[in-house]
Motif scaffolding. Structure first.
Motif, mmCIF file in Angstrom:
data_model
loop_
_atom_site.group_PDB
_atom_site.id
_atom_site.type_symbol
_atom_site.label_atom_id
_atom_site.label_comp_id
_atom_site.label_asym_id
_atom_site.label_seq_id
_atom_site.Cartn_x
_atom_site.Cartn_y
_atom_site.Cartn_z
ATOM 1 N N THR A 26 64.003 32.354 13.141
ATOM 2 C CA THR A 26 62.676 31.942 13.614
ATOM 3 C C THR A 26 62.381 32.568 14.972
ATOM 4 N N GLU A 45 69.107 33.127 23.834
ATOM 5 C CA GLU A 45 69.938 32.475 22.806
ATOM 6 C C GLU A 45 71.166 31.835 23.461
ATOM 7 N N SER A 54 71.090 30.539 10.746
ATOM 8 C CA SER A 54 70.600 31.794 10.165
ATOM 9 C C SER A 54 71.691 32.713 9.633
ATOM 10 N N THR A 378 63.333 32.582 4.281
ATOM 11 C CA THR A 378 62.357 33.399 3.556
ATOM 12 C C THR A 378 60.993 33.398 4.229
HETATM 13 C C1 LIG Z 1 73.255 25.567 3.785
HETATM 14 C C2 LIG Z 1 71.944 26.230 3.958
HETATM 15 C C3 LIG Z 1 71.493 27.140 3.004
HETATM 16 C C4 LIG Z 1 70.273 27.757 3.180
HETATM 17 N N1 LIG Z 1 69.895 28.698 2.267
HETATM 18 C C5 LIG Z 1 68.710 29.329 2.416
HETATM 19 C C6 LIG Z 1 68.340 30.361 1.527
HETATM 20 O O1 LIG Z 1 69.099 30.747 0.631
HETATM 21 N N2 LIG Z 1 67.138 30.943 1.708
HETATM 22 C C7 LIG Z 1 66.277 30.558 2.690
HETATM 23 O O2 LIG Z 1 65.183 31.096 2.749
HETATM 24 N N3 LIG Z 1 66.620 29.611 3.589
HETATM 25 C C8 LIG Z 1 67.815 29.004 3.489
HETATM 26 N N4 LIG Z 1 68.209 28.066 4.397
HETATM 27 C C9 LIG Z 1 67.331 27.753 5.515
HETATM 28 C C10 LIG Z 1 67.444 28.794 6.639
HETATM 29 O O3 LIG Z 1 68.766 29.232 6.787
HETATM 30 C C11 LIG Z 1 66.943 28.191 7.945
HETATM 31 O O4 LIG Z 1 65.661 27.653 7.735
HETATM 32 C C12 LIG Z 1 66.831 29.229 9.061
HETATM 33 O O5 LIG Z 1 68.017 29.980 9.184
HETATM 34 C C13 LIG Z 1 66.550 28.515 10.378
HETATM 35 O O6 LIG Z 1 66.498 29.482 11.390
HETATM 36 P P1 LIG Z 1 66.216 29.045 12.874
HETATM 37 O O7 LIG Z 1 66.095 30.279 13.672
HETATM 38 O O8 LIG Z 1 65.049 28.120 12.896
HETATM 39 O O9 LIG Z 1 67.489 28.194 13.294
HETATM 40 P P2 LIG Z 1 68.948 28.704 13.743
HETATM 41 O O10 LIG Z 1 69.392 29.866 12.968
HETATM 42 O O11 LIG Z 1 69.813 27.517 13.756
HETATM 43 O O12 LIG Z 1 68.700 29.226 15.212
HETATM 44 C C14 LIG Z 1 68.455 28.359 16.300
HETATM 45 C C15 LIG Z 1 69.141 28.975 17.499
HETATM 46 O O13 LIG Z 1 68.758 28.267 18.686
HETATM 47 C C16 LIG Z 1 69.860 28.334 19.559
HETATM 48 N N5 LIG Z 1 69.721 27.287 20.595
HETATM 49 C C17 LIG Z 1 69.892 25.954 20.446
HETATM 50 N N6 LIG Z 1 69.694 25.331 21.624
HETATM 51 C C18 LIG Z 1 69.375 26.295 22.528
HETATM 52 C C19 LIG Z 1 69.079 26.276 23.926
HETATM 53 N N7 LIG Z 1 69.063 25.141 24.624
HETATM 54 N N8 LIG Z 1 68.835 27.460 24.571
HETATM 55 C C20 LIG Z 1 68.854 28.642 23.869
HETATM 56 N N9 LIG Z 1 69.116 28.695 22.541
HETATM 57 C C21 LIG Z 1 69.375 27.551 21.874
HETATM 58 C C22 LIG Z 1 71.063 28.105 18.655
HETATM 59 O O14 LIG Z 1 72.262 28.572 19.248
HETATM 60 C C23 LIG Z 1 70.655 28.875 17.410
HETATM 61 O O15 LIG Z 1 71.223 30.180 17.360
HETATM 62 C C24 LIG Z 1 69.453 27.444 4.281
HETATM 63 C C25 LIG Z 1 69.907 26.550 5.246
HETATM 64 C C26 LIG Z 1 71.158 25.969 5.100
HETATM 65 C C27 LIG Z 1 71.666 25.054 6.152
#
Ligand SMILES: Cc1cc2nc3c(=O)[nH]c(=O)nc-3n(C[C@H](O)[C@H](O)[C@H](O)COP(=O)(O)OP(=O)(O)OC[C@H]3O[C@@H](n4cnc5c(N)ncnc54)[C@H](O)[C@@H]3O)c2cc1C
Length: 556
Positions: A26, A45, A54, A378
């Motif tokens: 995201t 990050e 992710s 996705t």
């Molecule tokens: C088991 C599982 C299977 C999945 N399978 C799929 C799939 O097959 N297809 C699909 O489309 N989606 C899938 N998803 C959903 C998808 O993986 C997530 O929606 C997506 O990866 C979320 O991304 P994000 O960047 O929001 O969160 P994250 O990847 O968790 O990133 C958030 C980041 O913020 C950082 N952070 C936290 N606090 C702070 C701070 N105070 N200062 C700076 N940085 C900070 C963290 O270290 C982290 O790296 C799945 C999810 C799971 C759990």
């Protein structure tokens, strides 16, 4: 990407239009979109890029057939729109980085005529909703054809299978490619930098983030006109920092996966197990030379550790084994991983598996914080588009159109499916290494292999039986801000997902190169290697696998 110290220096001195907090899908998507629309953008990050959810996904680029089923059975228009949007995004993700993503045919086994009709109609609906973005038509495969393609399926009651299309990708490398594309467009990124507080102006609006540098222990201030909270499962924490006492919005669900040798099931096709004990689906998918099996779904809190437990591994095997002639057993597991789904609470008491996978862009008018909540891998691009539209409005800037749906990622230019053959010809590397590099880096693989021009040793494999070469360690440190052995073995090369044992065996060589590149002392090197080995041993112990122990491989 700049080296970490150069990036850190520049970021402290600069002032930005936008600071994106979180370096997962995201955050990386938001940062790229903003930078391409002309906003001066920095991404911060807390851990390594892609270190959380992710890189822990099922690696599917999908609309979600289960969500479609919910949309139909519960007449839920919200779910229907989530599926439709995700199917559009699926095509965009595949087109923008074909070296990291590919279409995949998944097979659903059916044990009665009723099931055949049910899944056939469901998948035709899935095709129809995909419209112009359909990958290929779903189809019915006879019992004979199904068993030819999946000889491991129990045949006694099998009537046939329904095969349908979705996408599959390398999530950690896709995340890194987004960040490389962002920094190549002029954006700034920093890992191991945690936002721990904010400074507000006289009107209560956020103007500075206080950031803890996880490597030096120092604090720095980052100035920006707008802050985006893209911290996935951790988003409530940042919301709380911006507005103490704010109502929590997220419910978290843990999902675990295990990996097994791909030949354990004698098939190259992907299987969807349509019904598990807890009413979910699970997938058994060939992925980068392994069979990826997942996932579980258990409501958790932030305090829960993201590791695969023995009972979770056993649960996954039990669900899958019901369909297999020759049951798989725990000792065949080569690695595993777990992640937290950030689901937006709907206010009703539904279980986490029923919560809608939609996203929300929340603006806290009192502080100006923009939080991007929920969603799926996705839909990361669509989430970013909504978030950056909101940023432009807040900054009262003339609307600049989003261009990410057609913006190819770093590594795309000049890439074609047989690009690996050119690497074999030009650099004399093995077919396995060439294929690995082509599908991790696209045409950026040339930059990796050029590092070995003066030091041929860098063309040597990191460990026998895996395509990765030592040049990737150097490249990871110099160009992708890798600072630990796990950064290299998990997210940069993928060896930790391929095999815990092989990753463990590779740690000393990787540690030696990192020590040279980063100027580690012998003690730091030893600690890094032993720390990594202990971590892998613990992961193995947790699911009841006999780890090689710290006996032979630990340093010193
Ligand atoms: C088991 C599982 C299977 C999945 N399978 C799929 C799939 O097959 N297809 C699909 O489309 N989606 C899938 N998803 C959903 C998808 O993986 C997530 O929606 C997506 O990866 C979320 O991304 P994000 O960047 O929001 O969160 P994250 O990847 O968790 O990133 C958030 C980041 O913020 C950082 N952070 C936290 N606090 C702070 C701070 N105070 N200062 C700076 N940085 C900070 C963290 O270290 C982290 O790296 C799945 C999810 C799971 C759990």
């Amino acid at each position: 990407m700049k080296s970490r110290s150069v990036a850190l220096n520049g970021i402290e001195k600069d002032s930005f239009d936008l600071c994106v907090i979180g370096g997962g899908a995201t955050g990386a998507g938001c940062a790229l979109d903003a930078q391409l629309r002309g906003l001066r953008t920095v991404l911060i990050e807390a851990g390594d890029f892609a270190c959380a959810t992710s890189s822990s996904s099922t690696k599917l680029i999908h609309g979600g057939v289960r969500y479609l089923e919910q949309a139909v059975s519960e007449r839920d228009l919200g779910q229907y729109h989530v599926v439709k949007r995700a199917l559009r995004e699926r095509k965009i993700m595949l087109d923008n980085a074909p070296f990291l993503a590919n279409p995949l045919e998944l097979m659903v086994p059916c044990f009665s005529r009723r099931e055949i009709y049910y899944f056939r109609i469901g998948m035709k609906l899935y095709d129809w909703i995909s419209g112009p973005n359909m990958l290929f038509q779903s189809r019915h495969l006879s019992r004979e054809e199904s068993l030819r393609r999946m000889p491991m399926l129990k045949s006694d009651r099998l009537v046939g299978t329904i095969a349908y299309a979705d996408g599959q990708f390398d999530d950690a490398r896709y995340n890194l490619a987004l960040l490389q594309t962002f920094t190549k467009s002029g954006g700034e990124a920093l890992n191991h930098a945690r936002v721990v507080g904010f400074k507000k102006n006289g009107k209560g609006q956020l103007v500075q983030a206080r950031v803890h540098d996880g490597l030096s222990g120092d604090y720095l201030q980052i100035r920006a006109r707008v802050f985006i909270n893209a911290t996935g499962p951790f988003a409530d924490g940042i919301r709380e920092l911006a507005k103490p006492g704010v109502r929590r919005r997220l419910r978290l669900s843990k999902g675990s996966h295990i990996l097994l040798p791909v030949d354990a099931v004698t098939s190259n096709d992907a299987l969807l197990v349509p019904k598990t004990d807890d009413g979910r689906v699970i997938f058994a998918i060939p992925w980068l030379g392994r069979l990826l099996v997942g996932t579980t779904d258990e409501e958790i809190t932030l305090q829960d550790e993201m590791v695969v437990k023995e009972e979770e591994a056993e649960y996954l095997l039990k669900q899958l084994n019901r369909y297999l002639v020759r049951p798989l057993n725990k000792n065949q597991i080569v690695s595993g991983f777990a992640g937290m789904r950030p689901l937006v609470a709907s206010g009703n008491p539904r279980g986490t598996k029923e919560l809608i996978r939609d996203h929300e862009v929340e603006v806290d008018s009192s502080s100006g914080l923009i939080s991007v909540l929920g969603g799926k891998w996705t839909t990361y691009r669509a989430m970013a588009q909504d978030a950056i539209d909101t940023v432009m409005q807040r900054l009262a800037m003339p609307a600049v159109p989003c261009i990410t749906s057609n913006h190819r990622l770093a590594g795309f230019d000049g890439w074609r499916p047989n690009f690996w053959a050119e690497l074999v010809r030009e650099y004399g590397v093995s077919k396995e290494t060439a294929w690995h590099l082509s599908h991790k880096f696209g045409t950026t693989a040339i930059e990796v292999l050029d590092l070995a021009k003066d030091t041929p040793l860098l063309k040597e494999p990191i460990v026998e039986g895996f395509g990765s070469v030592l040049a990737e360690v150097v490249y990871g440190v110099r160009e992708e801000m890798a600072t630990s052995i796990e950064d290299i073995l998990a997210r940069r090369t993928g060896l930790q997902f391929f095999s815990w044992e092989q990753a463990r065996a590779a740690a000393p060589a990787v540690g030696a190169i990192m020590a040279h590149e980063l100027g580690w002392s012998p003690v730091q090197q030893k600690d890094a290697v032993n720390g990594y080995i202990s971590k892998i041993d613990r992961l193995m112990d947790l699911i009841g696998l006999a780890s090689p122990g710290s006996r032979s491989l630990s340093v010193g």
